[in-house]
Structures are given as C-alpha cells and as structure tokens.
Design an enzyme around this catalytic site. Structure first.
Site, PDB file in Angstrom:
ATOM      1  N   HIS A  90      55.766  97.051  36.478  1.00 61.11           N
ATOM      2  CA  HIS A  90      56.732  96.667  35.435  1.00 61.11           C
ATOM      3  C   HIS A  90      56.366  95.374  34.706  1.00 61.11           C
ATOM      4  CE1 HIS A  90      59.310  99.896  36.817  1.00 61.11           C
ATOM      5  NE2 HIS A  90      59.182  99.415  38.048  1.00 61.11           N
ATOM      6  N   GLN A  91      55.092  94.970  34.758  1.00 63.62           N
ATOM      7  CA  GLN A  91      54.690  93.812  33.960  1.00 63.62           C
ATOM      8  C   GLN A  91      54.520  94.254  32.509  1.00 63.62           C
ATOM      9  OE1 GLN A  91      50.999  91.926  35.125  1.00 63.62           O
ATOM     10  NE2 GLN A  91      51.363  90.122  33.869  1.00 63.62           N
ATOM     11  N   HIS A  97      53.874  85.175  34.853  1.00 62.82           N
ATOM     12  CA  HIS A  97      55.171  84.503  34.684  1.00 62.82           C
ATOM     13  C   HIS A  97      56.081  84.852  35.844  1.00 62.82           C
ATOM     14  CE1 HIS A  97      55.349  88.423  32.676  1.00 62.82           C
ATOM     15  NE2 HIS A  97      56.617  88.466  33.023  1.00 62.82           N
ATOM     16  N   PHE A  98      56.946  83.919  36.179  1.00 61.70           N
ATOM     17  CA  PHE A  98      57.996  84.125  37.170  1.00 61.70           C
ATOM     18  C   PHE A  98      59.333  84.178  36.446  1.00 61.70           C
ATOM     19  CE2 PHE A  98      56.122  83.325  41.411  1.00 61.70           C
ATOM     20  CZ  PHE A  98      54.845  82.946  41.035  1.00 61.70           C
ATOM     21  N   HIS A  99      60.131  85.192  36.780  1.00 63.56           N
ATOM     22  CA  HIS A  99      61.517  85.236  36.310  1.00 63.56           C
ATOM     23  C   HIS A  99      62.395  84.489  37.316  1.00 63.56           C
ATOM     24  CE1 HIS A  99      60.982  88.872  33.575  1.00 63.56           C
ATOM     25  NE2 HIS A  99      59.922  89.006  34.356  1.00 63.56           N
TER      26      HIS A  99
HETATM   27  P1  5GP Z   1      57.723  91.360  32.604  1.00 62.97           P
HETATM   28  O1  5GP Z   1      56.365  91.270  31.959  1.00 62.97           O
HETATM   29  O2  5GP Z   1      57.782  90.671  33.943  1.00 62.97           O
HETATM   30  O3  5GP Z   1      58.239  92.770  32.681  1.00 62.97           O
HETATM   31  O4  5GP Z   1      58.776  90.599  31.695  1.00 62.97           O
HETATM   32  C1  5GP Z   1      58.453  89.962  30.501  1.00 62.97           C
HETATM   33  C2  5GP Z   1      59.679  89.214  30.025  1.00 62.97           C
HETATM   34  O5  5GP Z   1      59.300  88.425  28.908  1.00 62.97           O
HETATM   35  C3  5GP Z   1      60.840  90.106  29.583  1.00 62.97           C
HETATM   36  O6  5GP Z   1      61.997  89.796  30.339  1.00 62.97           O
HETATM   37  C4  5GP Z   1      61.017  89.782  28.099  1.00 62.97           C
HETATM   38  O7  5GP Z   1      62.353  89.769  27.689  1.00 62.97           O
HETATM   39  C5  5GP Z   1      60.376  88.411  27.986  1.00 62.97           C
HETATM   40  N1  5GP Z   1      59.794  88.130  26.684  1.00 62.97           N
HETATM   41  C6  5GP Z   1      58.950  88.931  25.994  1.00 62.97           C
HETATM   42  N2  5GP Z   1      58.618  88.358  24.819  1.00 62.97           N
HETATM   43  C7  5GP Z   1      59.246  87.159  24.793  1.00 62.97           C
HETATM   44  C8  5GP Z   1      59.292  86.105  23.820  1.00 62.97           C
HETATM   45  O8  5GP Z   1      58.677  86.162  22.759  1.00 62.97           O
HETATM   46  N3  5GP Z   1      60.053  85.025  24.119  1.00 62.97           N
HETATM   47  C9  5GP Z   1      60.744  84.924  25.297  1.00 62.97           C
HETATM   48  N4  5GP Z   1      61.458  83.815  25.495  1.00 62.97           N
HETATM   49  N5  5GP Z   1      60.732  85.911  26.223  1.00 62.97           N
HETATM   50  C10 5GP Z   1      59.990  87.011  25.971  1.00 62.97           C
END
Ligand code: 5GP
Length: 137
Positions: A90-91, A97-99
């Site tokens: 799910h990346q 990055h860490f949520h």
């Molecule tokens: P993952 O890669 O772990 O699934 O999550 C990526 C996260 O990055 C998502 O929760 C999405 O909302 C966030 N995200 C994607 N693009 C941007 C952006 O341009 N700005 C910010 N602040 N968050 C972002």
C-alpha cells in the site's frame, strides 16, 4: 523526483510541523483524521531498509517528538505509526515516510485488518536462525 522531494525543495506547499537537516514532518493532505501527519527523511529512498543510518537515526528522534506534539494538540492519547514499503504493501508515494495517525474515541483514525494465526514454531526457528545470522554479518 517524488512529490515529497518537491515538498522538501519548497516547490509544493505543506502544513509543516518540524524540519531539520535530515527530516521534515507535515500534515497529510488527505488525512484519515485531524492530526494525521507524515514524517519524511530528506534522503530520497523508496524503502525503509535503504536509508542511511544518519537518516534512520534522525527519523527515530523525530517520530516521538512529532507524535507527542500531535497528541497534545488533538487531545488524543492513542495513535498508530504506519510505514508502508512497496506498492503491494500500500505504498503510494515512493519516498520513505512514516504516518502518525491519531486514534479518536469515536473510531476516527487507522482501521486495521489483522489476520493473524499462531506461529509454526519449526518454521519460525529456522527463519529466525537465518535472519539472525544475516544480522550478525
Ligand atoms: P502511502 O504511500 O504510505 O500509501 O501514503 C502516502 C500518503 O501521502 C497519503 O496518505 C497521501 O494522502 C499523502 N500525500 C500524497 N501526496 C501528498 C502531498 O502532496 N502533500 C501531502 N501533505 N501529503 C500527500
């Protein structure tokens, strides 16, 4: 170049929480709940295991500080830290990055499906031995 590198370089705005030489933290643009934040190394690697020790250490130092500040300002006491590696996991943004996701009493936050089953001890022992040997170098 990932969207997060563009944020780091100031090409895209963000709601910045913390920044130093190695790490930036900002609010997620599409949050699961108020206070959903991202803690990001400036080093542009896709996966956690590819990071330098310096970036990893800086992330380790930043995560508790950002989490504590989010809890204090959102009034929450529970949270999840999520870190996805690879599209299968799910990346979506291919930059480590860490949520940090506060969990609210009304259920807002991260929902988790956890399909666990008891370990196979023979297989577990074999795998643990191999991984431990690899970690010893
Ligand atoms: P993952 O890669 O772990 O699934 O999550 C990526 C996260 O990055 C998502 O929760 C999405 O909302 C966030 N995200 C994607 N693009 C941007 C952006 O341009 N700005 C910010 N602040 N968050 C972002």
């Amino acid at each position: 170049m990932s969207i997060f590198t563009r944020i780091i370089e100031g090409q895209i705005p963000c709601h910045r929480l913390l920044e130093n030489d190695l790490v930036i933290a900002f609010l997620d643009v599409n949050p699961l709940c108020p206070g959903h934040a991202l803690v990001v190394p400036k080093e542009a690697k896709v996966h956690l295991h590819e990071l330098s020790e310096a970036s990893a250490a800086a992330l380790g130092a930043a995560l508790p500080r950002v989490a504590a500040a989010i809890l204090a300002e959102t009034g929450t006491t529970a949270y999840n830290v999520l870190q996805n590696n690879g599209a299968l996991a799910h990346q979506a943004v291919m930059h480590v990055h860490f949520h940090i996701i506060p969990k609210y009493a009304d259920g807002r936050g991260l929902g988790i499906g956890w399909n666990a089953a008891p370990i196979d001890h023979a297989a577990g022992a074999a795998l643990a031995g191999k991984v431990a040997a690899r970690l010893r170098g």
